[in-house]
Write a protein that holds these residues in place. Structure first.
Motif, short mmCIF file in Angstrom:
data_model
loop_
_atom_site.label_atom_id
_atom_site.label_comp_id
_atom_site.label_asym_id
_atom_site.label_seq_id
_atom_site.Cartn_x
_atom_site.Cartn_y
_atom_site.Cartn_z
N ILE A 22 -20.99 12.37 17.95
CA ILE A 22 -20.53 11.29 17.07
C ILE A 22 -20.46 9.99 17.86
O ILE A 22 -19.89 9.95 18.95
CB ILE A 22 -19.14 11.61 16.47
N VAL A 23 -21.07 8.94 17.29
CA VAL A 23 -21.00 7.62 17.88
C VAL A 23 -20.21 6.72 16.94
O VAL A 23 -20.48 6.69 15.74
CB VAL A 23 -22.41 7.02 18.08
N VAL A 58 -12.34 11.01 17.40
CA VAL A 58 -13.30 12.10 17.21
C VAL A 58 -14.67 11.75 17.79
O VAL A 58 -15.55 12.60 17.87
CB VAL A 58 -13.48 12.49 15.73
N ALA A 59 -14.85 10.48 18.17
CA ALA A 59 -16.17 10.05 18.64
C ALA A 59 -16.42 10.55 20.06
O ALA A 59 -15.54 10.51 20.92
CB ALA A 59 -16.28 8.53 18.59
N ASP A 60 -17.65 11.02 20.33
CA ASP A 60 -18.03 11.37 21.69
C ASP A 60 -18.28 10.10 22.48
O ASP A 60 -17.96 10.01 23.65
CB ASP A 60 -19.30 12.23 21.66
N LYS A 91 -16.77 15.59 10.86
CA LYS A 91 -16.33 15.93 12.22
C LYS A 91 -16.97 17.21 12.75
O LYS A 91 -16.81 17.53 13.92
CB LYS A 91 -14.80 15.95 12.33
N PHE A 101 -12.21 6.61 16.88
CA PHE A 101 -12.48 6.80 18.31
C PHE A 101 -11.91 8.11 18.84
O PHE A 101 -12.30 8.57 19.90
CB PHE A 101 -11.97 5.59 19.11
#
Ligand SMILES: Cc1cc2nc3c(=O)[nH]c(=O)nc-3n(C[C@H](O)[C@H](O)[C@H](O)COP(=O)(O)OP(=O)(O)OC[C@H]3O[C@@H](n4cnc5c(N)ncnc54)[C@H](O)[C@@H]3O)c2cc1C
Ligand SMILES: Nc1ncnc2c1ncn2[C@@H]1O[C@H](COP(=O)(O)O)[C@@H](O)[C@H]1O
Lengths: 271, 322
Positions: free
Chosen positions: B281-282, B295-297, B276, B293
């Motif tokens: 992040i994808v 933590v994902a950009d 993290k 989802f």
């Protein structure tokens, strides 16, 4: 073969981390046996049984913890799994640091004289990954850390260690300190010369205590000792503050791959 | 107060990039301790890297001996402890690689030193910040022993630059070796042309949803297109889909690349702990409610079987248009 397994109780990692008075707030927390230590108990039991016929072939497994009164509960869990005897050194967690844990475990090991000390590679609360190696250094014993496999051989153990770039096999005589990694509980990871090589343990982790095991655990010896009897001084390592990491900014769900690639190229400039 | 002894890993004639992160901590610690950085190179081929090491510190000590052909904690720890004492070190430091994590606590035991593992920050001469609870909190610890042992988290320290000038190189004897009966048997290492997971700029990681090792090939195509390292969740490594040392997470590798792809990974806290810190992040996952989802950009709710091949062709298009 006598195997000693130091175990620590840790707060259940699925709980939300809270802070109060500059320390982790553990009021009302639920506790578990540190998963790696549970795996170490499992490994000890696998070394001493015929896995296929599910019968113990002898030996003794002794678990040890340093922790508050309540930690007796997690010790009982190890007895219910199949350990034979437990030692509880009663102390407040904040009165001890890793140097104290090592000093107490060293004294117990010198008194118990096990053929092998099996323990977790790390306690998942402090994530330190140091007690096993320190203990080996203090005792002047060989060490094999991060064990993914262990095989009992005539004059000791061959341990498959998970290292950067692959697996390294190291041989240690008995007695030794072995710290276990996650894959030690895979189906074929423990070889004791008794369990047929064709047999594979099933399931994802350590065995769950059976009802019979839980009943038997109530009658197994659990020896309680006072930390004061080990001559441990004031901690040299003190936690002086705790903070929460900054939260990540909320992300977005993108509709399709072309949109994703456009955003990665133009907004994030990552490709 | 005293000097900082930095145990540095090398490969051939060069320091490893993980060692450069250790040196950036070592410089800060030397300032705080009013001493100098001394690099220790230990092993059978240590001298080959001394020229490179001398660009980073005023003093380099080489302990080279055929008896050190294979790393063993039992032989290395006493050497490091002796170098620390002989050179007035008040801090002994290594990167938290598998070698650093294995040897440094043993050194601490020999020196009666307090130890801070896997630190992310120096906060004064004897105060260190380190992640705990799978990175869900940061703990500041203060250590009062005269000598302190430290391992540093590579992803939290920028690689040090050259110091300008050349340091002096000296040698120290290996001394008596007592292996306590331990011996090296063999190593099974995978050679890969991809960058190290520890310092790759892009990481492509797959999880249980990839279903088998064969399916990882499509992720490897994506990785090779981007010059990325490969990573995986514990579920994927435990199932034997990919090598164990691809595991990213609390108890695997900690990475902080510019770009991290989490494909068919749910986002358990133990996995998040290892990635993290990534810049972008994808997440690609068929289930929109998965924690990854959070933590994902950028998240894409889709099956990887459809998403990844399309991703590869779209990236190729973008690259071709430049
Ligand atoms: C002590 C301890 C230490 C641990 N350390 C680590 C660690 O270091 N690293 C680590 O990763 N884990 C670690 N774990 C394990 C962790 O808790 C999780 O079990 C693990 O990360 C789950 O891996 P996963 O996300 O691949 O699998 P799952 O949680 O099973 O997720 C699979 C995902 O794939 C998705 N999926 C399925 N099919 C498709 C498809 N066709 N297309 C797209 N998506 C699909 C699903 O929706 C799901 O989200 C540790 C656990 C313990 C107890
Ligand atoms: N309080 C404790 N009581 C018993 N064993 C412990 C204790 N703390 C740590 N250990 C052991 O040391 C291992 C490594 O812990 P650590 O170095 O703290 O990550 C754990 O997996 C346990 O086996």
């Amino acid at each position: 073969m006598k195997i000693l397994v130091p175990v620590k109780r840790v707060p259940d990692p699925t709980q939300k981390t809270k802070i109060k008075d500059n320390a982790i707030d553990l009021t009302g927390a639920s506790w578990i046996v540190n998963t790696f230590d549970e795996y170490a108990v499992e490994t000890a039991l696998r070394l001493l049984e015929n896995g296929e016929s599910n019968t113990r072939t002898g030996g003794e497994v002794v678990t040890v913890t340093l922790g508050p009164d309540d930690a007796a509960k997690e010790l009982r869990t190890t007895l219910a799994m199949g350990a034979d005897r437990a030692i509880h050194v009663v102390t407040d967690d904040k009165d001890i640091d890793s140097l104290a844990v090592v000093k107490v475990l060293q004294a117990i090991i010198e008194a118990e004289k096990p053929d092998l000390v099996l323990m977790g590679k790390q306690a998942v609360d402090g994530d330190a990954n140091q007690v096993g190696q320190m203990l080996a250094g203090k005792l002047g014993w060989p060490q094999a850390t991060f064990a993914a496999t262990i095989e009992k051989v005539a004059d000791g153990f061959v341990v498959g260690r998970e290292v950067d770039g692959g697996v390294e096999y190291k041989k240690v005589p008995s007695p030794a300190i072995v710290t276990v990694d996650l894959r030690i509980v895979a189906g074929h990871s423990v070889k004791n010369g008794v369990t047929p090589a064709t047999f594979a343990y099933q399931g994802e982790g350590a065995r769950l205590p059976s009802l019979k095991g839980i009943m038997a655990a109530k009658k197994k010896p659990l020896d309680s000792k006072k930390i004061a009897d080990f001559g441990v001084g004031a901690p040299a390592i003190r936690e002086v503050g705790v903070t929460l990491p900054p939260a990540r900014a909320a992300g977005q769900i993108v509709a399709d791959i072309p949109t994703l690639v456009a955003k990665l190229a133009n907004d994030a400039k990552a490709i | 107060m005293g000097n900082v002894l930095a145990i540095c890993e090398y490969s051939g004639a060069a320091l490893r990039s993980s060692a450069l992160s250790n040196l950036s901590f070592a410089r800060a610690a030397a300032t705080a301790h009013g001493g100098e950085v001394i690099i220790a190179l230990i092993g059978a081929g240590a001298n080959a890297a001394s020229g490179h090491a001398a660009k980073y510190a005023g003093k380099v000590i080489v302990v080279e001996d055929g008896a050190l052909e294979h790393y063993l904690a039992e032989s290395y720890a006493p050497i490091i402890a002796r170098l620390a004492k002989d050179n007035g070190a008040s801090i002994v430091t290594a990167t938290a690689t598998s070698l650093g994590k294995d040897v440094m606590p043993r050194v601490a035991a020999l020196l009666d030193a307090g130890m801070a593992s896997d630190i992310s920050k120096l906060e004064g001469s004897n105060k260190f910040v380190r992640p705990i609870l799978a990175g869900n909190a940061y703990s500041t610890v203060e250590i009062s022993t005269p000598i302190i042992c430290v391992t540093v988290r590579q992803s939290e320290f920028e690689p040090a630059g050259e110091a300008g000038g050349a340091g002096t190189v000296s040698t120290a004897p290996v001394g008596e070796i007592n292996l306590f009966g331990a011996s090296f048997v063999r190593a099974e290492t995978q050679k890969s042309d991809r960058p190290d997971l520890g310092d790759a700029k892009v990481v492509v990681a797959g999880g249980r949803g990839m279903k088998n090792g064969e399916n990882f090939k499509v992720l490897e195509q994506l990785a090779d297109l981007l010059g990325a390292a490969m990573g995986a969740s514990r579920a994927a490594t435990d199932a034997g889909m990919v090598p164990a040392d691809w595991q990213v997470g609390q108890t695997g590798k900690i990475v902080a690349p510019n770009l991290y792809f989490a494909v068919a990974i749910s986002g358990a806290i133990q996995h998040l702990a290892g990635m993290k810190g990534s810049k972008t992040i994808v997440a690609i996952n068929k289930n929109k409610d998965e924690p990854i989802f959070q933590v994902a950009d950028y998240g894409v709710v889709m099956e990887w079987e459809k998403a990844v091949p399309e991703l590869i062709s779209e990236i190729k298009k973008v690259k071709a248009s430049r």
